[in-house]
Design a protein around this motif. Structure first.
Motif, PDB file in Angstrom:
ATOM      1  N   ALA A 197       0.663  -1.115   0.050  1.00 18.13           N
ATOM      2  CA  ALA A 197       0.027  -0.090   0.000  1.00 18.13           C
ATOM      3  C   ALA A 197       0.707   1.072  -0.004  1.00 18.13           C
ATOM      4  O   ALA A 197       0.667   2.099  -0.733  1.00 18.13           O
ATOM      5  N   LEU A 198       1.803   1.413   0.889  1.00 17.06           N
ATOM      6  CA  LEU A 198       2.447   2.432   1.089  1.00 17.06           C
ATOM      7  C   LEU A 198       3.409   2.916  -0.150  1.00 17.06           C
ATOM      8  O   LEU A 198       3.501   3.844  -0.763  1.00 17.06           O
ATOM      9  N   PRO A 199       4.214   1.768  -0.595  1.00 15.83           N
ATOM     10  CA  PRO A 199       5.082   2.224  -1.695  1.00 15.83           C
ATOM     11  C   PRO A 199       4.290   2.412  -3.150  1.00 15.83           C
ATOM     12  O   PRO A 199       4.964   3.173  -3.915  1.00 15.83           O
ATOM     13  N   THR A 200       3.286   1.850  -3.228  1.00 11.53           N
ATOM     14  CA  THR A 200       2.499   2.062  -4.326  1.00 11.53           C
ATOM     15  C   THR A 200       2.015   3.348  -4.601  1.00 11.53           C
ATOM     16  O   THR A 200       1.964   4.161  -5.449  1.00 11.53           O
ATOM     17  N   ARG A 201       1.417   3.923  -3.435  1.00 15.53           N
ATOM     18  CA  ARG A 201       0.823   5.165  -3.331  1.00 15.53           C
ATOM     19  C   ARG A 201       2.061   6.379  -3.374  1.00 15.53           C
ATOM     20  O   ARG A 201       1.878   7.585  -3.820  1.00 15.53           O
ATOM     21  N   ALA A 202       3.213   5.933  -2.571  1.00 18.18           N
ATOM     22  CA  ALA A 202       4.300   6.871  -2.920  1.00 18.18           C
ATOM     23  C   ALA A 202       4.676   7.010  -3.967  1.00 18.18           C
ATOM     24  O   ALA A 202       5.005   8.097  -4.665  1.00 18.18           O
ATOM     25  N   VAL A 203       4.816   6.203  -5.189  1.00 13.26           N
ATOM     26  CA  VAL A 203       4.975   6.195  -6.527  1.00 13.26           C
ATOM     27  C   VAL A 203       4.032   7.218  -7.324  1.00 13.26           C
ATOM     28  O   VAL A 203       4.213   8.217  -7.896  1.00 13.26           O
ATOM     29  N   ASN A 204       2.689   7.084  -6.782  1.00  8.30           N
ATOM     30  CA  ASN A 204       1.464   7.965  -7.312  1.00  8.30           C
ATOM     31  C   ASN A 204       1.968   9.385  -6.959  1.00  8.30           C
ATOM     32  O   ASN A 204       1.897  10.287  -7.583  1.00  8.30           O
TER      33      ASN A 204
END
Length: 374
Positions: A197-204
């Motif tokens: 969850a955290l790294p996927t949205r950090a990319v976004n």
């Protein structure tokens, strides 16, 4: 039920669109700090709203629209004043977070437990329709009338969404039971949050922050930047079409979407190295690739999150999951902004992308060893 769902969708659309009027222009006007504060505020609002069940989804939607409108009104006065900029983006973030949680919980209350991904996909379709309309219209407002006018227009739209939500009241849908998914190797929910969850949205978040700066460095106008920024939510409108296919394929789809999203950020880093007449094409390709990754990851990760947190009530699990996502959205701009001061924006974008891809591969490896269905 259909009328209530339509009203929820319209209120969410108005709040998201109103905020999106200025989102692409915020990094250029204010820098990294207000952009990160915004996402931190969204995370706080999601967590608090997820633990608040008695207010009702309609009242929460109305409160969210009201706060978002207030924050945008503050932003009309914030040019040259960093304190007002931070306050305005914080208030707007609180409002957007409350609206998001209330709307998604409402969408989920209309379906059975085995249709979590498809319900999430419909919610995301409304969310990104608002982002698309707001980003596109706001870019031309910023370019033609200025930042303050765009923020004022967004405030009016958010307040209209709040007025509509006030008529909804409370939804009486019962929370559905989580899917019977467990993990042999330790606590599934925290590991999912940290590695997916955290790294996927950090990319976004990093993408939405860095791409306008990369295009501005190539001499692109606010109108061109707005069109490129609108490509991502435009592609995300296809999210509801993918929802039904993801209901039974959540764990694998989460990782695939995360890796594709990281690849999109890697491609965005090439904007700075592209020839002047090709920079816009590269940016558009990166935005579309990000959308493909997020179309796969977002609905699937909701299903995995609720299944992994099966002992928590649905609103609380959603709130924690979405709060961690928004922390990731805040971490993306902050990390890229900090690293870019050390060795340049393109290299910072590349490193954040690689970090997310590695996290996704690690999560997949652990999942292959430990996920099982009872």
């Amino acid at each position: 039920m259909r009328k209530t769902e339509t009203m929820v969708a319209a209120s969410l659309f108005a709040t998201i669109a109103g905020d999106a009027f200025i989102v692409p222009a915020v990094p250029i006007a204010f820098g990294a700090v207000p952009a990160s504060i915004y996402w931190i505020a969204v995370a706080v609002a999601l967590l608090v709203a997820g633990l608040t069940r008695r207010i009702g989804q309609g009242r929460l939607l109305a409160l969210g629209g009201l706060l978002a409108g207030l924050g945008l009104a503050i932003c009309t006065l914030a040019i040259g004043n960093p304190v007002l900029a931070i306050a305005g983006r914080a208030a707007t973030g609180l409002g957007v977070g409350i609206s998001m949680l209330a709307a998604q919980d409402a969408f989920l209350s209309f379906v059975e437990a085995d249709r979590t991904a498809s319900a999430t996909a419909r919610y995301l379709g409304v969310y990104f329709a608002g982002m698309l309309a707001g980003s596109f219209c706001g870019g031309f407002l910023v370019g033609g009338l200025g930042f303050a006018a765009a923020a004022g227009g967004g405030a009016i739209l958010c307040l209209g969404g709040a007025a509509l939500a006030w008529r909804i009241g409370s939804s009486h849908g019962q929370p559905s039971e989580a899917l019977p998914l467990t993990w042999r190797l330790g606590p599934a929910f925290p590991t999912f949050l940290a590695l997916a969850a955290l790294p996927t949205r950090a990319v976004n978040g990093g993408f939405l922050y860095a791409l306008p700066l990369l295009l501005a460095a190539q001499g692109r106008s606010p109108e061109i930047i707005a069109v490129v920024a609108a490509a991502y939510p435009a592609a995300m409108l296809f999210c509801p079409m993918a929802g039904r296919r993801l209901d039974k394929r959540s764990s694998g789809a989460s990782t695939v979407g995360q890796i594709l999203s990281g690849a999109a950020l890697l491609l965005a880093s090439a904007v700075a190295m592209a020839a002047h007449d090709q920079a816009t094409i590269v940016a558009l390709a990166a935005a579309v690739l990000l959308a493909i990754g997020q179309i796969i990851a977002m609905p699937a990760q909701t299903t995995v999150a609720l299944a992994a947190a099966h002992r928590l009530p649905r609103p609380a699990a959603l709130g924690i999951f979405r709060a961690i996502e928004r922390i990731g959205l805040a971490a993306g701009p902050a990390l890229i902004g900090g690293l870019s001061g050390l060795y340049g924006l393109p290299h910072a974008v590349r490193d954040v992308a690689i970090l997310s891809i590695v996290s996704g591969v690690l999560f997949a490896a652990i999942g292959l060893a430990g996920w099982q269905r009872r």
